[in-house]
Design an enzyme around this catalytic site. Structure first.
Site, PDB file in Angstrom:
ATOM      1  N   LYS A 121       0.849  -1.187   0.000  1.00 52.46           N
ATOM      2  CA  LYS A 121       0.000   0.000   0.000  1.00 52.46           C
ATOM      3  C   LYS A 121       0.873   1.221   0.000  1.00 52.46           C
ATOM      4  O   LYS A 121       2.087   1.094   0.140  1.00 52.46           O
ATOM      5  CB  LYS A 121      -0.948  -0.021   1.206  1.00 52.46           C
ATOM      6  CG  LYS A 121      -0.271  -0.202   2.566  1.00 52.46           C
ATOM      7  CD  LYS A 121      -1.205   0.022   3.717  1.00 52.46           C
ATOM      8  CE  LYS A 121      -1.780  -1.201   4.345  1.00 52.46           C
ATOM      9  NZ  LYS A 121      -2.500  -1.020   5.592  1.00 52.46           N
ATOM     10  N   HIS A 139     -11.281 -10.343   3.856  1.00 52.34           N
ATOM     11  CA  HIS A 139     -11.039  -9.050   4.504  1.00 52.34           C
ATOM     12  C   HIS A 139     -12.356  -8.512   5.061  1.00 52.34           C
ATOM     13  O   HIS A 139     -13.373  -8.570   4.388  1.00 52.34           O
ATOM     14  CB  HIS A 139     -10.441  -8.051   3.508  1.00 52.34           C
ATOM     15  CG  HIS A 139      -9.936  -6.814   4.183  1.00 52.34           C
ATOM     16  ND1 HIS A 139     -10.778  -5.804   4.603  1.00 52.34           N
ATOM     17  CD2 HIS A 139      -8.691  -6.440   4.547  1.00 52.34           C
ATOM     18  CE1 HIS A 139     -10.062  -4.854   5.187  1.00 52.34           C
ATOM     19  NE2 HIS A 139      -8.792  -5.207   5.163  1.00 52.34           N
TER      20      HIS A 139
END
Lengths: 387, 387
Positions: B148, B264
Site C-alpha cells: 500500500k 477481509h
C-alpha cells in the site's frame, strides 16, 4: 529511521465526492475521529511516512466541514478524490465506510456524490415513474404483498398469488425466506406463481407484477434469473446483504433482462440500529439501494412489529430514495412489517406520496377471502388520495 | 374471520441445526424475543393463521434452551429444520439472522450446525495445515503484510513486494483499497507484483505467497480472478461484505482455481461493535468465513488502532476459526491494524499457535530497509516459538 515512501508526481482530475459523518465524543475526540477517517479510508498507512506531494495532496481524505451538533455529537464532511473509486460500487462503499465500520463512534450519515462518481451508475431502470406507468397507477400509493410462508407447496403459493392478483394487488413478491426448499423448489414455484398471476391478470385486465425471490449459490444465480424471466416473472427480488450490492446493480443494469428490481433488507439491520455508529437508514435503505439500481427498497416501518425504526428514520429513507442524485431516477420506499390499513394515511405523511405499502399478515387477518380484502384495501388507497 | 392457511402433511427428514442468541431485557422481554425469533426467522407470518400440523411442527423455530445470564441478559438456543436452508449459504444466514437483524436486543452468538447442513459446505480448501505445508512453516505464527497505499504505481508496489518477499515474508496481500484505480490498474498491478514476488522467491528459495485484492463489478470479477491466477497470484483476497459470502465460497470451492483465499472484513464491523445486538465476532470473523471457504480471516486486533475489539472478542474469533465444525478444516485468524513486535507473544496467548500476524505501518516504521525488517521480525517469531 523508517522506510519512507517514494516521492513522485500524481495526476488526478480534481473531482471530489463528499460524505457526511456523525461523530461521538467531545470536540477533541470527535476531531480525532474525523482526522482518522481521512487516513483510514484512504492510505490506511502511517501518514508520517508519506512524503509531501501527490499522495498527501490527492489521496488523503480532506476534512471540509467540522461542527458541533451537541455536547457529544459532531458532524464532519470528508471529501475524497473521484479516482479512488475507479467507477466501481464496491470500492465506493469501501472508501465511504470500509475499515471505519470497525471503529466505534462513527456513523456514515449521507452521501454527496460528484458527477465523476455518479457517471459510473445508471440507478433505477424504472424508478417511480416507470413502475407507475407499468402498473397504470398514476397517483395513489402502491400496494404490495408477499406470498408465504415457507412450508407451503408451489401449488399453494400459486393459489394464494392468484387470489391476491384477482383482487388487484399491484406487486406480489415471494417471501424472502423462499429459496429452493424441497417444499416449493425454485423453478416449480416461480413457474406456477407467474402462471397464476398471468391468469388472474388476463381475467381482470389488471397488471399485477411478480417479483420472485432469487437467491442461492452463485453457480446457479444467473440461471435462476433467466428461468424466472422465461416463465413470466415481471420483476426480481434480491437481497444485497447476501449477493452483494454490486450483483444487484449488475442485474438491474442488464438490458437483456430489463426487469424492475426490489431489494430486501434481510441481514442489513445491524448497520442502522444504533445511531452512534454504523450507517444511517437514509444511506443503507435509500442511497445505496438506488445507486445499485433498485426500483423499490423494502424496509421495516415505524409502525408494526419492527418498532426499532422511528418516523424520522423512515422519512430519511424516503429522502435517500428520492432526493436529487445526479440523473438517477427516484425509487419507491416499500415499508412493511405488520402495517395495517389504519396506518395508510399517516405513512403517506411520513414517506410522501411516492410510497409502496407492503402488507402480508394483516391482509390475511383482515378477512377469509384474500381477493375481497385486496379490493377493499385498494379502494381505501384510492379514496384517501381522491379525498 | 381471517384467511387461514391450508392444512396438509409435510415431510421433513428430522435433522435440525441450532443457533445461540443473547437476548437483552428482563425475563419476560427476553423470552418474548426468543419466541419472536422462532416465528420471524421462519414463517414470518401471523402464527395464529397456521393450522396444526406440518408447518407448525416442522417449520417454526423451536426454543430449546432459555436461561438467565444476568439481570438483563438471557441466552437462548433455537433449532431450525435442515430443510429450511436447502443447502445454500445465503439462506443459512437468512434463517440465522435475516429479519431479526432489524430488531434490537438480539445477538447471534454461535452456530451449532447439523450434519445435514454442514454436508453442503466444503470449507477451507487449505486451512491451517495446507497453508503451513505450502509455506514450509510447521509451527511458528505466520507473518503477513499488505502492499500500500493507494496512489503508488504498480511499479512502486512491485518494488515494495520484492523487498518484502526477499526478507522472507510469508504472505503478501494487496491493501484492500487497491481496486482498479488509474494509479495502479488491476491487471498491471497484479502482473508486476506477482512477477516481483516470484523473482524474490527464485533468488531466496522462499515461498512467499501473493494474495491480490480482487474486487470490482461483477461483469469482470471472474475475468480478474482468472487474470490473477494466470500471471502468478498464489492466493486471492476477497471482501465478502461487497461480493457476498457466497461468492467467496464459490471462488474457494472452484477446482480450476484451487487457490487459498483470505477474507477481509471491510464494511463488516457494524455487526459486531455493540454486544447488545448484531452478530458475535466469533460468528462474523470466524464461523461464517470458514463456512464460506476462507483459509485466513483478517480482523482488527485487540492491540493497535482498532481498540474496539477486546482480547475476549479476538479469542472468540480464533474459536470460530478453529473449533470443531463437522469435517471443515480449521483456518487462520489474521489479526492486524497497528500491531507491533512487542505484541507477538501476548497475541499468541490470545489466539493460540495457529495465527497469522498482519503488519504494515509498523513494519515500515521499524527501519529504512524493508527486507532487513522482515528478516528481523521473522527471526523473532522463530525464536520465541523455539524458546
Amino acid at each position: 529511521m523508517a522506510h519512507v515512501l517514494p516521492s513522485f508526481p500524481l495526476t488526478v482530475g480534481g473531482g471530489r465526492f463528499r460524505a457526511e459523518y456523525y461523530l461521538q465524543g467531545d470536540e477533541a475526540t470527535a476531531r480525532a475521529r474525523a482526522e482518522d477517517i481521512c487516513i483510514e479510508q484512504t492510505i490506511e498507512f502511517a501518514p508520517e511516512l508519506v512524503p509531501p506531494g501527490g499522495i498527501r495532496e490527492h489521496v488523503f481524505g480532506q476534512l471540509e466541514v467540522f461542527e458541533r451538533l451537541g455536547p457529544d455529537t459532531h458532524r464532519a464532511i470528508v471529501s475524497y478524490a473521484d479516482e479512488l473509486v475507479a467507477g466501481e460500487l464496491p470500492q465506493l462503499v469501501n472508501v465511504l465506510f470500509g475499515n471505519i465500520s470497525m471503529k466505534p463512534g462513527i456513523r456514515l450519515a449521507w452521501l454527496d456524490l460528484s458527477p465523476g462518481v455518479l457517471a459510473a451508475f445508471k440507478g433505477p431502470r424504472f424508478g417511480v415513474a416507470g413502475l407507475r406507468a407499468m402498473l397504470g397507477v398514476p397517483a395513489r400509493p402502491l400496494l404490495a404483498t408477499a406470498i408465504k410462508p415457507m412450508g407451503l407447496s408451489a401449488t399453494h403459493l400459486a393459489d394464494m398469488a392468484y387470489a391476491l392478483a384477482l383482487g388487484g394487488m399491484d406487486l406480489i413478491k415471494d417471501d424472502h425466506g423462499l429459496a429452493n426448499q424441497p417444499f416449493a423448489p425454485f423453478e416449480e414455484r416461480v413457474a406456477r406463481v407467474a402462471e397464476a398471476i398471468a391468469r388472474a391478470n388476463a381475467r381482470t385486465g389488471g397488471r399485477t407484477l411478480y417479483f420472485p425471490n432469487v437467491t442461492g449459490p452463485f453457480e446457479v444465480m444467473w440461471e435462476r434469473i433467466q428461468h424466472a424471466r422465461q416463465v413470466g416473472a415481471t420483476g426480481l427480488l434480491l437481497m444485497p446483504a447476501y449477493c452483494g450490492l454490486d450483483w444487484m446493480r449488475r442485474v438491474a443494469e442488464d438490458d437483456s433482462l430489463a426487469l424492475p428490481v426490489m431489494s430486501h433488507p434481510a441481514f442489513i439491520g445491524s448497520y442502522v440500529l444504533d445511531p452512534r455508529f454504523g450507517v444511517s437508514h437514509a444511506v443503507v435503505h435509500g442511497q445505496l439501494q438506488r445507486l445499485a439500481g433498485a426500483d423499490l427498497s423494502v424496509l421495516p416501518n415505524y409502525i408494526g412489529r419492527f418498532a426499532s425504526y422511528s418516523r424520522e428514520d423512515c422519512a430519511g429513507v424516503a429522502r435517500g430514495c428520492q432526493a436529487p442524485l445526479g440523473t438517477l431516477r427516484p425509487m419507491f420506499p416499500a415499508p412493511g412489517g405488520g402495517i395495517d390499513v389504519g396506518a395508510f394515511e399517516d405513512m403517506r405523511a411520513v414517506y410522501g406520496p411516492e410510497v409502496t405499502y407492503l402488507m402480508s399478515s394483516n391482509l390475511h387477518r383482515a378477512g377469509p377471502n384474500l381477493t375481497e380484502t385486496v379490493q377493499r384495501f385498494r379502494a381505501r388507497l384510492e379514496a384517501f388520495v381522491a379525498g
